[in-house]
Scaffold this motif. Structure first.
Motif, short mmCIF file in Angstrom:
data_model
loop_
_atom_site.label_atom_id
_atom_site.label_comp_id
_atom_site.label_asym_id
_atom_site.label_seq_id
_atom_site.Cartn_x
_atom_site.Cartn_y
_atom_site.Cartn_z
N GLY A 1 0.81 -1.22 0.00
CA GLY A 1 0.00 0.00 0.00
C GLY A 1 0.84 1.26 0.00
O GLY A 1 0.54 2.22 -0.71
N ASN A 2 1.92 1.26 0.78
CA ASN A 2 2.78 2.44 0.81
C ASN A 2 3.56 2.61 -0.48
O ASN A 2 3.81 3.75 -0.91
CB ASN A 2 3.74 2.34 2.00
N LEU B 1 2.42 1.72 -3.48
CA LEU B 1 1.43 2.26 -4.41
C LEU B 1 1.15 3.74 -4.11
O LEU B 1 0.85 4.51 -5.02
CB LEU B 1 0.13 1.46 -4.31
N GLY B 2 1.29 4.11 -2.84
CA GLY B 2 1.05 5.50 -2.46
C GLY B 2 2.02 6.47 -3.12
O GLY B 2 1.68 7.63 -3.36
N LEU C 1 0.41 6.95 -6.52
CA LEU C 1 -0.91 7.60 -6.44
C LEU C 1 -0.84 8.67 -5.35
O LEU C 1 -1.42 8.55 -4.28
CB LEU C 1 -1.99 6.56 -6.11
N VAL D 1 -3.87 10.17 -3.44
CA VAL D 1 -4.74 9.27 -2.68
C VAL D 1 -4.04 8.93 -1.37
O VAL D 1 -2.91 8.45 -1.38
CB VAL D 1 -5.03 7.98 -3.47
N VAL E 1 -2.59 7.02 1.74
CA VAL E 1 -2.16 5.63 1.83
C VAL E 1 -3.19 4.80 2.58
O VAL E 1 -3.41 3.63 2.25
CB VAL E 1 -0.79 5.55 2.54
N SER E 2 -3.83 5.39 3.58
CA SER E 2 -4.83 4.66 4.35
C SER E 2 -5.96 4.16 3.45
O SER E 2 -6.45 3.03 3.62
CB SER E 2 -5.40 5.54 5.46
N ILE F 1 -5.71 3.45 0.24
CA ILE F 1 -5.15 2.38 -0.57
C ILE F 1 -5.10 1.09 0.23
O ILE F 1 -5.43 0.00 -0.27
CB ILE F 1 -3.75 2.76 -1.07
N GLN F 2 -4.71 1.18 1.50
CA GLN F 2 -4.62 -0.02 2.34
C GLN F 2 -5.99 -0.62 2.60
O GLN F 2 -6.13 -1.85 2.64
CB GLN F 2 -3.91 0.34 3.65
N GLY G 1 -8.42 -0.50 0.47
CA GLY G 1 -8.74 -1.18 -0.79
C GLY G 1 -8.03 -2.51 -0.93
O GLY G 1 -8.63 -3.50 -1.39
N LEU G 2 -6.77 -2.58 -0.53
CA LEU G 2 -6.03 -3.85 -0.61
C LEU G 2 -6.64 -4.89 0.31
O LEU G 2 -6.78 -6.07 -0.06
CB LEU G 2 -4.56 -3.62 -0.25
#
Length: 685
Positions: free
Chosen positions: A17-18, A20-21, A24, A27, A29-30, A32-33, A35-36
């Protein structure tokens, strides 16, 4: 084994997640996490059975301790009125008013559960706001206010939440009894935290008095402290969260005045807590994503669209209460100021910064599965669903609306202009300042070059040059950077052609074998391919080239092993080929940069100098048999420290001349200090 696999899996998702942050950036990071976690729950059918008894202990205690231990005292004192108002009065209003509005809106929820939802939604998450604020122009006072209030409203919100959950679990609620218990748990929690803080300070002083200054031991004590304080307070039915916050503040005040509290302990402690908090925050949001599908099973009484509508209205209630509170407090504070009035824009901005995050999620996930009577906790799934959707809505609303309400950040003004003089902090960007600082170090190190140390000098300067070029790519505009890169590529091509010509001459004179010629030719081909990689935007093509280069290198190594020529003879030929190739490349580059064509082009003289340094470094390594640098570690460290001191002098010059802001100066100095500490640590290792 299952627990270990769960921890490894959660850690992988946090790291992913980090990563990908970084791609992105807009967006959080929280999000994204979350979503994962949702993806692995849906597609891999992952489920985590939570033990709610230890959830607050494992997540909330260390996170609150970390925040309170490092709280900004100056900002907290300057904004003490708004901070304590937001952290205590606003939490109380949100819990009561918001709880009754949620109870009126969702008839399926008992009143204690509605109050619990409002209470746990009252704490704010400054980490998520900071990530969003990097793209928006938010006043520093608002950011400090959010950071300060989050330190205290976590405790106040969690205390109210636990009372409401306890009422829902017991099935009865008495206002007088709850008020009495509230004062008991708050006062006793503060006393326990104070006593534990003084006790742990005493232990630290005792260790120092006996010359026990092991940094690892002291950091382990720091990590152990929040769990010990929380458990001690909860054992006497006091508030563990208040105890942890009070203990952390006392420990913080003590360490600032403790002569035995070394800089090493401070840096190691801060970095350790950063890593610890990084993982705990990530775990919470990934678990939220995994638990989210379970929360959608809210029963047949409430359809999913209606539950979503309830969640949206809940966010509007919490948001509206914060906006109105901010506007009213502005009006009260400014009513005697003739030239200042309350602003709805500031109020809405404050409302949007009230992003909910880790504490809210950890609190909701800690709700017990059953009541005291053994019945399922009333509407636990709906409670989790509303909290999760509200967190997501607060994040999305902040992403979309904060840049609009607050305004995007202004571009920096070039130094020397009238506007720049009005805004000194924008005279020089941080990457540009770092380039100036590194170039100062290069000049200082170059001035110390002698025959005896030039192999080390060239190695250090080459590393500096790579860092300088990477920084230049950050602040140079594309229209100016592209011609410079094209000229630099052409110059590198001249060097490679000179290398190819040199090895062809050696082959004609029979000074190297065809095997060495072919091998060095492929090395030059790889260098040309790497140049193409620098300008190509096709990631797949670039990756394939890198794989191909690796396979060719591996094949060359196999052919060398199978060759009839002795290894010593081959090594001598390789050294000769690279030595002559470097000499020819230096001669060709030096000749080209003196021509009119080079002067008319966009060739950066620094780039030419960098390339010559690279070839000279190769010559020196070949001359010393490749062992010169490794045998000169003391000399290398001495020169590295010379460069770091030159960087400090350059930062001081920029600061005194008001070319950079205090923040930029502090960031660069911190980076220099970390670099120096790393080099000294490596030497000790």
């Amino acid at each position: 084994m299952a627990l270990l696999q769960t921890v490894v899996g959660l850690t992988f998702l946090v790291v992913l997640g980090n990563v990908l942050g970084y791609f992105l950036k807009k967006v959080p990071v929280s999000l994204i996490q979350i979503g994962l976690g949702l993806l692995v729950a849906i597609f891999l059918d992952v489920e985590i059975k939570l033990d709610t008894e230890w959830f607050l202990l494992l997540f909330i205690a260390p996170l609150l301790y970390s925040d309170a231990w490092r709280f900004p005292k100056k900002e907290l004192w300057e904004l003490r009125g708004p901070i304590f108002g937001n952290a205590i009065l606003l939490v109380f209003i949100t819990t009561i008013v918001g709880g009754f509005l949620i109870y009126w809106m969702v008839p399926q929820l008992p009143l204690p559960v509605a109050l619990a939802i409002a209470a746990i939604l009252s704490p704010t998450d400054p980490v998520a706001v900071s990530a969003i604020a990097s793209e928006a122009k938010l006043p520093p006072s608002i950011m400090h206010l959010v950071a300060g209030e989050s330190l205290i409203n976590d405790a106040s919100g969690l205390v109210g939440f636990k009372f409401a959950v306890a009422a829902a679990t017991a099935g009865t609620f008495s206002l007088w009894q709850a008020t009495g218990e509230f004062f008991y748990v708050s006062i006793m929690g503060a006393l326990v935290g104070a006593l534990m803080g003084f006790l742990i300070n005493g232990i630290g002083d005792w260790l120092s008095s006996h010359a026990i200054n092991d940094v690892s031991l002291r950091v382990v004590i720091q990590l152990f402290t929040p769990f010990l304080v929380y458990i001690t307070a909860e054992e006497i039915n006091a508030s563990g969260v208040i105890a942890v916050v009070v203990a952390a503040i006392i420990l913080n005040i003590h360490t600032k005045h403790d002569v035995d509290y070394t800089g090493e302990l401070h840096v190691v402690g801060i970095n350790t807590w950063n890593v610890f908090g990084y993982l705990l925050n990530g775990y919470i949001f990934v678990i939220l994503g995994i638990e989210f599908p379970l929360a959608t099973h809210i029963g047949k009484v409430i359809p999913l669209p209606m539950a979503i509508l309830y969640s949206v209205i809940t966010w509007f209630i919490i948001f509206g209460i914060r906006v109105i509170w901010t506007y009213v407090t502005q009006w009260v504070r400014l009513k005697n100021h003739k030239h200042e009035t309350a602003s709805w824009r500031v109020a809405i901005t404050s409302g949007l910064t009230g992003v909910r995050g880790a504490v809210t999620m950890a609190g909701v996930l800690s709700v017990p599965l059953v009541t005291d009577s053994g019945e399922p906790f009333p509407q636990r799934a709906l409670m989790l669903f509303i909290a999760a959707i509200t967190i997501i809505l607060s994040l999305v609303a902040a992403i979309v609306l904060l840049p609009i309400v607050g305004g995007t950040k202004k571009t920096q003004v070039p130094p020397g202009t009238k506007k720049a003089k009005a805004k000194v902090a924008q005279h020089m960007s941080e990457p540009r300042a770092r380039v100036y600082v590194l170039q100062s170090a290069v000049r200082e190190i170059e001035a110390r070059r002698r025959e005896s140390n030039q192999i080390v000098i060239y190695e250090i300067i080459r590393r500096y040059q790579i860092e300088i070029r990477q920084l230049q790519l950050q602040f140079m505009k594309t229209d100016k950077l592209s011609p410079i890169l094209d000229a630099e590529m052409a110059l590198r091509q001249i060097g490679l052609e000179a290398e190819r010509s040199a090895i062809q001459g050696l082959l004609v004179d029979e000074r190297i074998t065809p095997l060495v010629f072919a091998s060095e030719g492929r090395r030059i081909d790889r260098s040309e391919s790497e140049l193409d990689d620098l300008v190509t935007h096709d990631r797949a093509k670039r990756t394939w080239r890198q794989i191909r280069r690796f396979l060719l290198s591996f094949g060359r190594m196999i052919r060398v092993w199978l060759s009839d020529t002795s290894s010593d003879a081959l090594l001598t030929e390789y050294e000769l080929a690279r030595h002559e190739a470097a000499k020819e490349a230096i001669a060709a580059i030096s000749k080209y940069i003196s021509t009119d064509e080079a002067q008319d082009s966009h060739l950066d003289q620094t780039a030419a100098y960098n390339l010559i340094i690279m070839y000279r470094s190769r010559l020196e390594r070949e001359r010393h048999g490749g062992n010169g640098v490794q045998s000169e570690e003391d000399l290398k460290l001495e020169l590295e420290l010379v460069g770091l001191n030159a960087q400090r002098d350059a930062v001081q010059h920029l600061t005194e001349a008001h070319f950079i802001s205090n923040t930029t100066s502090r960031n660069i100095r911190q980076n220099i200090n970390f670099t120096e500490a790393g080099k000294l640590t490596n030497l000790e290792e």
